[in-house]
Design a protein around this motif. Structure first.
Motif, PDB file in Angstrom:
ATOM      1  N   LEU A   5      -8.351  27.571  21.206  1.00  0.00           N
ATOM      2  CA  LEU A   5      -9.756  28.108  21.995  1.00  0.00           C
ATOM      3  C   LEU A   5     -10.217  29.417  21.475  1.00  0.00           C
ATOM      4  O   LEU A   5     -11.098  29.939  22.199  1.00  0.00           O
ATOM      5  CB  LEU A   5      -9.132  28.441  23.381  1.00  0.00           C
ATOM      6  N   ASP A   6      -9.922  29.590  20.204  1.00  0.00           N
ATOM      7  CA  ASP A   6     -10.521  30.900  19.506  1.00  0.00           C
ATOM      8  C   ASP A   6     -11.061  30.505  18.022  1.00  0.00           C
ATOM      9  O   ASP A   6     -11.208  31.573  17.318  1.00  0.00           O
ATOM     10  CB  ASP A   6      -9.647  32.027  19.442  1.00  0.00           C
ATOM     11  N   GLY A   7     -11.221  29.191  17.859  1.00  0.00           N
ATOM     12  CA  GLY A   7     -11.710  28.411  16.583  1.00  0.00           C
ATOM     13  C   GLY A   7     -10.616  28.383  15.466  1.00  0.00           C
ATOM     14  O   GLY A   7     -10.768  27.821  14.332  1.00  0.00           O
ATOM     15  N   ARG A   8      -9.236  28.391  16.192  1.00  0.00           N
ATOM     16  CA  ARG A   8      -8.185  28.171  15.310  1.00  0.00           C
ATOM     17  C   ARG A   8      -7.324  26.787  15.935  1.00  0.00           C
ATOM     18  O   ARG A   8      -7.515  26.649  17.178  1.00  0.00           O
ATOM     19  CB  ARG A   8      -7.341  29.270  15.221  1.00  0.00           C
ATOM     20  N   PHE A   9      -6.472  26.332  15.270  1.00  0.00           N
ATOM     21  CA  PHE A   9      -5.832  25.113  15.754  1.00  0.00           C
ATOM     22  C   PHE A   9      -4.105  25.277  15.091  1.00  0.00           C
ATOM     23  O   PHE A   9      -4.174  25.931  14.201  1.00  0.00           O
ATOM     24  CB  PHE A   9      -6.333  23.878  15.020  1.00  0.00           C
ATOM     25  N   GLN A  10      -3.388  24.688  16.065  1.00  0.00           N
ATOM     26  CA  GLN A  10      -2.043  24.499  15.477  1.00  0.00           C
ATOM     27  C   GLN A  10      -1.389  23.128  15.390  1.00  0.00           C
ATOM     28  O   GLN A  10      -1.966  22.346  16.458  1.00  0.00           O
ATOM     29  CB  GLN A  10      -1.289  25.516  16.373  1.00  0.00           C
ATOM     30  N   CYS A  11      -0.551  22.955  14.362  1.00  0.00           N
ATOM     31  CA  CYS A  11       0.235  21.517  14.745  1.00  0.00           C
ATOM     32  C   CYS A  11       1.142  21.799  15.822  1.00  0.00           C
ATOM     33  O   CYS A  11       1.561  22.838  16.221  1.00  0.00           O
ATOM     34  CB  CYS A  11       0.738  21.238  13.500  1.00  0.00           C
ATOM     35  N   LEU A  12       1.704  20.435  16.205  1.00  0.00           N
ATOM     36  CA  LEU A  12       2.595  20.528  17.524  1.00  0.00           C
ATOM     37  C   LEU A  12       4.067  21.253  16.983  1.00  0.00           C
ATOM     38  O   LEU A  12       4.406  21.744  18.016  1.00  0.00           O
ATOM     39  CB  LEU A  12       2.764  19.007  17.914  1.00  0.00           C
ATOM     40  N   THR A  13       4.219  21.067  15.840  1.00  0.00           N
ATOM     41  CA  THR A  13       5.507  21.701  15.579  1.00  0.00           C
ATOM     42  C   THR A  13       5.532  23.294  15.696  1.00  0.00           C
ATOM     43  O   THR A  13       6.511  23.972  16.289  1.00  0.00           O
ATOM     44  CB  THR A  13       5.882  21.586  14.235  1.00  0.00           C
TER      45      THR A  13
ATOM     46  N   SER B 155     -11.859  17.727   5.298  1.00  0.00           N
ATOM     47  CA  SER B 155     -10.421  17.241   5.900  1.00  0.00           C
ATOM     48  C   SER B 155      -9.268  18.099   5.499  1.00  0.00           C
ATOM     49  O   SER B 155      -8.419  18.405   6.165  1.00  0.00           O
ATOM     50  CB  SER B 155     -10.203  15.994   5.381  1.00  0.00           C
ATOM     51  N   ASP B 156      -9.682  18.707   4.376  1.00  0.00           N
ATOM     52  CA  ASP B 156      -8.487  19.672   3.726  1.00  0.00           C
ATOM     53  C   ASP B 156      -8.567  21.338   4.578  1.00  0.00           C
ATOM     54  O   ASP B 156      -7.820  22.066   4.149  1.00  0.00           O
ATOM     55  CB  ASP B 156      -8.586  19.923   2.384  1.00  0.00           C
ATOM     56  N   CYS B 157      -9.666  21.312   5.251  1.00  0.00           N
ATOM     57  CA  CYS B 157      -9.747  22.542   5.874  1.00  0.00           C
ATOM     58  C   CYS B 157      -9.366  22.695   7.449  1.00  0.00           C
ATOM     59  O   CYS B 157      -9.291  23.679   7.998  1.00  0.00           O
ATOM     60  CB  CYS B 157     -11.134  23.082   5.873  1.00  0.00           C
TER      61      CYS B 157
ATOM     62  N   HIS C  50      -3.324  12.733  14.179  1.00  0.00           N
ATOM     63  CA  HIS C  50      -2.144  13.601  14.712  1.00  0.00           C
ATOM     64  C   HIS C  50      -2.682  14.565  16.077  1.00  0.00           C
ATOM     65  O   HIS C  50      -3.486  14.846  15.792  1.00  0.00           O
ATOM     66  CB  HIS C  50      -1.729  14.282  13.723  1.00  0.00           C
ATOM     67  N   ASN C  51      -1.665  14.529  16.803  1.00  0.00           N
ATOM     68  CA  ASN C  51      -1.949  15.612  17.916  1.00  0.00           C
ATOM     69  C   ASN C  51      -2.121  17.047  17.413  1.00  0.00           C
ATOM     70  O   ASN C  51      -1.487  17.290  16.440  1.00  0.00           O
ATOM     71  CB  ASN C  51      -0.873  15.520  18.900  1.00  0.00           C
ATOM     72  N   PHE C  52      -2.846  17.802  17.928  1.00  0.00           N
ATOM     73  CA  PHE C  52      -2.838  19.244  17.350  1.00  0.00           C
ATOM     74  C   PHE C  52      -3.148  20.143  18.892  1.00  0.00           C
ATOM     75  O   PHE C  52      -3.372  19.623  19.626  1.00  0.00           O
ATOM     76  CB  PHE C  52      -3.967  19.263  16.436  1.00  0.00           C
ATOM     77  N   VAL C  53      -3.216  21.327  18.597  1.00  0.00           N
ATOM     78  CA  VAL C  53      -3.394  22.296  19.780  1.00  0.00           C
ATOM     79  C   VAL C  53      -4.640  23.136  19.519  1.00  0.00           C
ATOM     80  O   VAL C  53      -4.668  23.746  18.399  1.00  0.00           O
ATOM     81  CB  VAL C  53      -2.191  23.114  20.167  1.00  0.00           C
ATOM     82  N   ASP C  54      -5.565  23.030  20.313  1.00  0.00           N
ATOM     83  CA  ASP C  54      -6.847  24.072  20.363  1.00  0.00           C
ATOM     84  C   ASP C  54      -6.552  25.512  20.763  1.00  0.00           C
ATOM     85  O   ASP C  54      -6.093  25.495  21.780  1.00  0.00           O
ATOM     86  CB  ASP C  54      -7.946  23.284  21.061  1.00  0.00           C
TER      87      ASP C  54
ATOM     88  N   CYS D 191      -3.401  23.895  10.356  1.00  0.00           N
ATOM     89  CA  CYS D 191      -2.612  24.583  11.296  1.00  0.00           C
ATOM     90  C   CYS D 191      -2.859  26.130  10.799  1.00  0.00           C
ATOM     91  O   CYS D 191      -2.434  26.640   9.912  1.00  0.00           O
ATOM     92  CB  CYS D 191      -1.128  24.347  11.294  1.00  0.00           C
ATOM     93  N   CYS D 192      -2.925  27.123  11.682  1.00  0.00           N
ATOM     94  CA  CYS D 192      -3.157  28.517  11.421  1.00  0.00           C
ATOM     95  C   CYS D 192      -1.975  28.779  11.175  1.00  0.00           C
ATOM     96  O   CYS D 192      -2.026  30.370  10.671  1.00  0.00           O
ATOM     97  CB  CYS D 192      -4.028  29.115  12.544  1.00  0.00           C
ATOM     98  N   LYS D 193      -0.943  28.496  11.560  1.00  0.00           N
ATOM     99  CA  LYS D 193       0.467  29.245  11.322  1.00  0.00           C
ATOM    100  C   LYS D 193       1.253  28.753   9.898  1.00  0.00           C
ATOM    101  O   LYS D 193       1.474  29.636   9.216  1.00  0.00           O
ATOM    102  CB  LYS D 193       1.426  29.032  12.542  1.00  0.00           C
ATOM    103  N   CYS D 194       1.397  27.231   9.973  1.00  0.00           N
ATOM    104  CA  CYS D 194       1.964  27.056   8.797  1.00  0.00           C
ATOM    105  C   CYS D 194       1.070  26.634   7.506  1.00  0.00           C
ATOM    106  O   CYS D 194       1.550  26.333   6.568  1.00  0.00           O
ATOM    107  CB  CYS D 194       3.061  25.716   9.112  1.00  0.00           C
ATOM    108  N   ILE D 195      -0.375  26.524   7.843  1.00  0.00           N
ATOM    109  CA  ILE D 195      -1.185  26.184   6.904  1.00  0.00           C
ATOM    110  C   ILE D 195      -1.445  24.900   6.262  1.00  0.00           C
ATOM    111  O   ILE D 195      -1.958  24.437   5.434  1.00  0.00           O
ATOM    112  CB  ILE D 195      -1.289  27.190   5.504  1.00  0.00           C
ATOM    113  N   ALA D 196      -0.605  23.875   6.760  1.00  0.00           N
ATOM    114  CA  ALA D 196      -0.595  22.539   6.831  1.00  0.00           C
ATOM    115  C   ALA D 196      -1.931  21.692   7.296  1.00  0.00           C
ATOM    116  O   ALA D 196      -2.327  22.191   8.276  1.00  0.00           O
ATOM    117  CB  ALA D 196       0.865  21.833   7.100  1.00  0.00           C
ATOM    118  N   VAL D 197      -2.364  20.867   6.528  1.00  0.00           N
ATOM    119  CA  VAL D 197      -3.328  19.781   6.706  1.00  0.00           C
ATOM    120  C   VAL D 197      -2.987  19.064   8.119  1.00  0.00           C
ATOM    121  O   VAL D 197      -1.981  18.506   8.313  1.00  0.00           O
ATOM    122  CB  VAL D 197      -3.809  19.003   5.932  1.00  0.00           C
ATOM    123  N   ILE D 198      -3.636  19.192   9.165  1.00  0.00           N
ATOM    124  CA  ILE D 198      -3.464  18.427  10.380  1.00  0.00           C
ATOM    125  C   ILE D 198      -4.118  16.918  10.152  1.00  0.00           C
ATOM    126  O   ILE D 198      -5.591  16.827  10.081  1.00  0.00           O
ATOM    127  CB  ILE D 198      -3.942  19.035  11.574  1.00  0.00           C
TER     128      ILE D 198
END
Length: 222
Positions: free
Chosen positions: A122-130, A100-102, A116-120, A105-112
């Motif tokens: 498509l390269d193995g990384r995720f981003q929060c909607l913000t 869960s802690d891993c 909660h919605n998130f963005v894939d 978000c690849c940009k702000c490093i916050a746990v999703i």
């Protein structure tokens, strides 16, 4: 994980749950959940070692797994490449496992957080909607979100997976024991006592409800 079973010799004719042979008065016995086993029959389904007096993990179809085999078969977090032991809160997405802690978000490093919605990406990384709002128009990922429709949950019998892992209650974050009834809504499990509306406290066992963030609410309150 369970501890080694205890012995408690019955007064009536008793059969081994594994080999189905009758116990003689001198046969040692192992007891687990009102079922009796010969010590040599109470063994790990993976390596065959006896589990008498040792910690073990129950599995479906009256099978068991020793601690070593359970750890060896534990899924590996795709982010940190470390194993996810039984009883640890984790996420699963597209057949990939994450602590869960891993799951961050690849940009702000916050746990999703769960739900909660998130963005894939498509390269193995995720981003929060913000953070994803700042991605350029060339962005080719896609959003993933829980359904916003009110749907019925179901009462189901919990089963552990091939590694002996059992689900975690989405409400209280405690394990939901295998072979017990639980409330399942979408892909999440809840203890029956935890399956209530987060606002009006109404039981959700037979009424439409939906996930709002980390809360589960009935159709009236949603």
């Amino acid at each position: 994980m369970s501890g080694g079973p205890t012995t408690n010799r019955p007064l009536t004719k008793t059969y081994c749950e594994s080999c189905r042979k009758i116990f003689t008065p001198r046969d040692p016995m192992q007891l687990y959940q009102d079922r009796y086993y010969h010590p040599q029959c109470f063994c790990c389904s993976q390596c065959g070692n006896s589990l008498a007096g040792k910690p073990f993990y129950p599995k479906p179809n009256n099978q068991f797994q020793c601690e070593s085999c359970n750890n060896a078969l534990a899924p590996i977090c795709i982010m940190c490449n470390q194993k996810i032991p039984s009883g640890t809160t984790a996420k699963r997405y597209k057949d990939r496992h994450f602590h869960s802690d891993c799951f961050r978000c690849c940009k702000c490093i916050a746990v999703i957080p769960d739900g909660h919605n998130f963005v894939d990406m498509l390269d193995g990384r995720f981003q929060c909607l913000t953070c994803s709002k700042h991605v350029t128009g060339m962005y080719q990922g896609k959003e993933h979100a829980p359904s916003l429709e009110n749907t019925y949950g179901e009462i189901t019998m919990v089963q552990c997976d091939q590694a002996g892992r059992i689900p975690i209650c989405d409400k209280c974050t405690r394990p939901v024991p295998s072979e017990e009834e639980a409330f399942k809504h979408d892909t999440r499990y809840y203890h029956l006592d935890c399956a209530h509306c987060n606002r009006c406290r109404k039981k959700l066992l037979r009424i439409p409800c939906r996930k709002l963030g980390s809360a589960l609410v009935c159709h009236t309150c949603s």
